[in-house]
Design a protein around this motif. Structure first.
Motif, short mmCIF file in Angstrom:
data_model
loop_
_atom_site.label_atom_id
_atom_site.label_comp_id
_atom_site.label_asym_id
_atom_site.label_seq_id
_atom_site.Cartn_x
_atom_site.Cartn_y
_atom_site.Cartn_z
N LYS A 1 -7.17 5.83 -17.65
CA LYS A 1 -7.39 6.99 -16.77
C LYS A 1 -7.47 8.27 -17.62
CE LYS A 1 -6.46 4.35 -13.14
NZ LYS A 1 -7.50 3.94 -12.18
N ALA A 2 -7.87 9.34 -16.98
CA ALA A 2 -7.82 10.65 -17.64
C ALA A 2 -6.54 11.33 -17.19
CB ALA A 2 -9.04 11.48 -17.25
N ALA A 3 -5.70 11.64 -18.15
CA ALA A 3 -4.44 12.33 -17.85
C ALA A 3 -4.50 13.72 -18.46
CB ALA A 3 -3.26 11.55 -18.42
N ASP B 1 -8.78 14.83 -3.60
CA ASP B 1 -9.54 13.61 -3.30
C ASP B 1 -10.16 12.99 -4.55
OD1 ASP B 1 -11.10 16.11 -3.06
OD2 ASP B 1 -12.81 14.75 -2.82
N LEU B 2 -10.25 13.77 -5.64
CA LEU B 2 -10.80 13.25 -6.90
C LEU B 2 -9.69 12.76 -7.84
CD1 LEU B 2 -13.39 16.11 -7.58
CD2 LEU B 2 -13.92 13.78 -6.79
N LEU B 3 -8.44 12.97 -7.43
CA LEU B 3 -7.30 12.68 -8.31
C LEU B 3 -6.52 11.46 -7.84
CD1 LEU B 3 -5.94 16.34 -8.59
CD2 LEU B 3 -7.62 15.22 -10.07
N GLU B 4 -5.75 10.91 -8.76
CA GLU B 4 -4.84 9.83 -8.40
C GLU B 4 -3.44 10.36 -8.17
OE1 GLU B 4 -5.01 6.31 -10.76
OE2 GLU B 4 -7.05 5.89 -10.05
N GLN B 5 -3.03 11.33 -8.98
CA GLN B 5 -1.76 12.01 -8.74
C GLN B 5 -1.75 13.36 -9.46
OE1 GLN B 5 0.91 8.95 -10.47
NE2 GLN B 5 1.50 10.48 -11.97
N GLY C 1 1.04 17.14 -9.90
CA GLY C 1 2.30 17.81 -9.55
C GLY C 1 2.49 18.99 -10.48
N GLY C 2 3.42 19.87 -10.12
CA GLY C 2 3.69 20.99 -11.02
C GLY C 2 4.05 22.28 -10.32
N HIS C 3 3.72 23.38 -10.99
CA HIS C 3 4.10 24.73 -10.54
C HIS C 3 2.84 25.59 -10.42
CE1 HIS C 3 8.20 23.76 -11.88
NE2 HIS C 3 7.69 23.40 -13.03
N THR C 4 3.07 26.86 -10.11
CA THR C 4 1.98 27.84 -10.01
C THR C 4 1.18 27.94 -11.32
OG1 THR C 4 3.24 29.15 -8.44
CG2 THR C 4 1.42 30.26 -9.54
N PHE C 5 1.89 27.98 -12.44
CA PHE C 5 1.22 28.24 -13.72
C PHE C 5 1.07 27.02 -14.62
CE2 PHE C 5 3.20 32.48 -12.76
CZ PHE C 5 2.00 33.07 -12.37
N ALA C 6 1.64 25.88 -14.22
CA ALA C 6 1.54 24.68 -15.05
C ALA C 6 1.57 23.45 -14.16
CB ALA C 6 2.68 24.63 -16.07
N ALA C 7 0.73 22.48 -14.48
CA ALA C 7 0.67 21.27 -13.66
C ALA C 7 0.21 20.09 -14.51
CB ALA C 7 -0.27 21.48 -12.47
N GLY C 8 0.44 18.90 -14.00
CA GLY C 8 -0.05 17.68 -14.63
C GLY C 8 -0.88 16.92 -13.62
N LEU C 9 -1.85 16.13 -14.10
CA LEU C 9 -2.72 15.41 -13.19
C LEU C 9 -3.27 14.15 -13.84
CD1 LEU C 9 -6.18 17.21 -13.06
CD2 LEU C 9 -4.31 18.06 -14.46
N THR C 10 -3.66 13.19 -13.00
CA THR C 10 -4.29 11.95 -13.45
C THR C 10 -5.48 11.67 -12.54
OG1 THR C 10 -2.12 11.10 -14.14
CG2 THR C 10 -3.91 9.51 -13.97
N LEU C 11 -6.60 11.25 -13.13
CA LEU C 11 -7.78 10.95 -12.33
C LEU C 11 -8.62 9.88 -13.02
CD1 LEU C 11 -10.50 13.72 -12.78
CD2 LEU C 11 -8.39 13.77 -14.09
N PRO C 12 -9.49 9.18 -12.26
CA PRO C 12 -10.41 8.23 -12.89
C PRO C 12 -11.35 8.96 -13.84
CG PRO C 12 -10.31 7.90 -10.50
CD PRO C 12 -9.62 9.20 -10.79
N ILE C 13 -11.65 8.34 -14.97
CA ILE C 13 -12.50 8.98 -15.97
C ILE C 13 -13.87 9.35 -15.39
CG2 ILE C 13 -13.73 8.57 -18.16
CD1 ILE C 13 -11.22 6.99 -19.06
N GLN C 14 -14.36 8.50 -14.49
CA GLN C 14 -15.69 8.79 -13.91
C GLN C 14 -15.70 10.01 -13.00
OE1 GLN C 14 -13.90 6.00 -13.46
NE2 GLN C 14 -14.01 5.23 -11.34
N ARG D 1 -15.97 21.10 -9.40
CA ARG D 1 -15.24 21.54 -8.21
C ARG D 1 -14.14 22.53 -8.57
NH1 ARG D 1 -12.65 18.43 -3.96
NH2 ARG D 1 -14.37 16.95 -4.08
N PHE D 2 -13.40 22.20 -9.61
CA PHE D 2 -12.30 23.06 -10.04
C PHE D 2 -12.85 24.45 -10.41
CE2 PHE D 2 -9.41 24.68 -13.42
CZ PHE D 2 -8.23 24.73 -12.68
N ASN D 3 -13.97 24.49 -11.12
CA ASN D 3 -14.54 25.78 -11.53
C ASN D 3 -15.03 26.57 -10.31
OD1 ASN D 3 -15.35 27.56 -13.82
ND2 ASN D 3 -17.38 27.27 -12.89
N GLU D 4 -15.60 25.86 -9.32
CA GLU D 4 -16.03 26.54 -8.10
C GLU D 4 -14.85 27.19 -7.38
OE1 GLU D 4 -17.99 23.51 -5.86
OE2 GLU D 4 -19.73 23.43 -7.21
#
Length: 570
Positions: free
Chosen positions: A391-393, A413-417, A419-432, A440-443
């Motif tokens: 995955k992409a972490a 909807d594009l992520l698997e999981q 979590g975090g705060h206002t200024f810092a977060a972690g995420l996991t998503l399929p590489i594709q 989407r994030f930039n928009e």
């Protein structure tokens, strides 16, 4: 050098001007210092007394926290029934200090106890399936999570079926559903009326132990011996140093400087730190070393160091961790270089309002640091991704005023999981999904971020004449600490200053020069990374500077100097 916006503190209201005058008179201090106090919400002599003299007796009643009575009852029941208790913490500084405090304190009165830190790479953040299997195989019936667990609904549900109860101590934002734990301690719960919302994970665990001490009639001074670890969590997790955190940080620093535990003492020594430690020393000297264990190898090493009671053992552990930190620095430096090159070579990356970069072989342990480094050059919300278990972490960092967590949530909807705060977060998503997520994030960022938020800013507390700077002024200023978010080190601005002597470039990057105003003595100014200003300094008679005031101790001679934040030429 990037241009920066200087943001002056809003003008005082007539009511605030009256408060400044009253504080100046009642405290017998300079009006500039009284202004700083007023800006920080100090309204009268009593407020200022509490500000300058934090008091442990002013800590909030831990039972004001939602579910605290349930947590204490379940913990007391486990001890009374001789159950096996597992102390479970995250792998960062907040998590490892949390585990050390909780396990260290409880192990003094109870033996059926162990601790567990998930592997950053094989298990990931939060409660892991592997940990539940391990707890079941080893007969644990109660798990206390620290700095994690608030979103582990599925894991806690499954553990409950297997006869394992949870007490959750967390400080992250809850999701829509709380885990079915015996107790969920989190000041950010919507139904939690606890007066202070900004505790660290370690702080929440500390409050549970405080409540347990009250319930069991244990002397709280025994618990206060762990404040040196709690202040490390407060500093490293970049939480506001206000209210309860200010009290805890004040006494934590006192203990850290007077009688640090062997593990901390060994880290201080190997980091080459000397003099009185403050929040900044902890953030840049101790925090990265403790973090390095989990980034490069396993965070259990950090807990092992912090629990050490023998000097020789602590020194050996500190040596290992310091080596991990050196390795971390090398990864950090090379990956940052690659990331910045990727931005510079791609027109879309250059002109976007956000940065989302992915490379499969980047070291997962330093991507958060790399995100922060990218923001130093390209001031915008940034996410750095790497491959982890197919995955992409990634780690996200933001700029002041922009909630990166909310922006990520809109892409859920594009992520698997995530979590975090206002200024810092972690995420996991399929590489594709990376490309779709990047767009989407930039928009979302582009539609919400204000133009000013894309330009670095310096908040200036107040203008100051150099003639006002005296040892007495600095001595009172120093007592306004500990400084950090919510009570930042004051930034002063002095205009129409001029050179006194010639500037000197140090190590090809930094600059040192003396300045004065018409009616003032000369002060030495140190500007890190500001060597490019050299020629303009020589070509301009008058200029303005913004700076922190600090004390330089060289060969036992103390002098006041100005730590340069920025310079503007007239």
């Amino acid at each position: 050098m990037i241009d920066k916006r200087w943001i002056n503190h809003p003008d005082l209201t007539p009511e605030q001007i009256n408060i400044v005058n009253e504080l100046t008179e009642s405290l017998k201090i300079d009006s500039a210092l009284a202004t700083l106090l007023t800006q920080r919400g100090i309204r009268d002599f009593e407020d200022s007394r509490q500000f300058f003299r934090p008091d442990l007796s002013k800590l909030h009643d831990p039972y004001l926290m939602q579910d605290m009575d349930l947590a204490v009852q379940r913990l007391a029941k486990a001890i009374a029934n001789n159950e096996k208790i597992l102390v479970y913490g995250d792998y960062d500084v907040d998590g490892t200090t949390s585990v050390t405090v909780f396990y260290g304190f409880l192990s003094r009165i109870y033996e059926q106890l162990d601790y567990y830190i998930p592997d950053r790479y094989n298990e990931g953040y939060g409660v892991s399936w592997q940990s539940i299997d391990w707890a079941q195989e080893n007969g644990y019936t109660l798990i206390v999570t620290l700095d994690c667990g608030i979103k582990s609904v599925d894991k806690v549900t499954e553990a409950k079926k297997r006869g394992i109860d949870f007490i959750i101590c967390d400080h992250h934002r809850p999701g829509d559903e709380l885990p079915p734990a015996e107790a969920v301690l989190d000041p950010k719960r919507e139904d939690c009326l606890y007066p202070y919302k900004e505790l660290t994970g370690c702080g929440v665990g500390f409050k549970l132990l405080q409540a347990f001490c009250i319930h069991q009639q244990i002397d709280q001074n025994i618990l206060f011996e762990y404040l040196d670890l709690l202040v490390v969590s407060i500093a490293a997790d970049i939480v506001p140093i206000t209210g309860e955190n200010r009290i805890l940080a004040h006494y934590g620093l006192l203990r850290l400087n007077a009688a640090p535990r062997p593990g901390i003492k060994a880290l201080i020594k190997i980091a080459g730190m000397s003099g009185t430690l403050d929040i900044t020393n902890v953030v840049f000297g101790l925090g990265p070393r403790i973090n390095a264990a989990g980034r490069i190898k396993h965070a259990k090493e950090a807990v092992r160091l912090l629990l050490s009671e023998e000097t020789d053992e602590a020194d050996a552990f500190a040596e290992e961790i310091n080596q991990h930190n050196s390795d971390r620095r090398n990864f950090d430096s090379s990956i940052t270089e690659e990331a910045l090159l990727m931005i510079e070579k791609d027109e879309w990356f250059l002109t976007a309002n956000s940065t989302v970069l992915y490379k499969e072989d980047w070291h997962k342990g330093v991507i958060g640091i790399v995100a922060s480094r990218c923001i130093e050059k390209y001031h915008r919300p940034t996410i750095i991704l790497t491959q982890s278990h197919g995955k992409a972490a990634g780690s996200a960092r933001s700029v002041p005023g922009f909630d990166v967590y909310e922006a990520i949530e809109e892409c859920s909807d594009l992520l698997e999981q995530f979590g975090g705060h206002t200024f810092a977060a972690g995420l996991t998503l399929p590489i594709q999904n990376i490309e779709a997520f990047r767009k989407r994030f930039n928009e979302i960022v582009s539609s919400r971020i204000l133009p000013d938020q894309l330009v670095p800013m310096i908040n200036i507390d107040l203008p100051l004449s150099l003639a006002s700077i005296t040892p007495k002024f600095y001595n009172i200023l120093r007592q306004m600490g500990p400084f950090g978010p919510g009570n930042m080190t004051p930034v002063f601005m002095s205009s129409n200053v001029m050179l006194s002597g010639n500037p000197v470039i140090m190590k090809e990057k930094h600059i040192k020069f003396d300045v004065k105003q018409e009616d003032s003595p000369a002060f030495t100014v140190i500007g890190f990374g500001m060597a490019p200003c050299y020629k303009e300094l020589l070509n301009n008679k008058y200029f303005s500077i913004c700076y922190n005031l600090e004390e330089n101790n060289f060969r036992d001679k103390k002098t006041l100097q100005l730590f340069l934040k920025d310079i503007k030429f007239n």
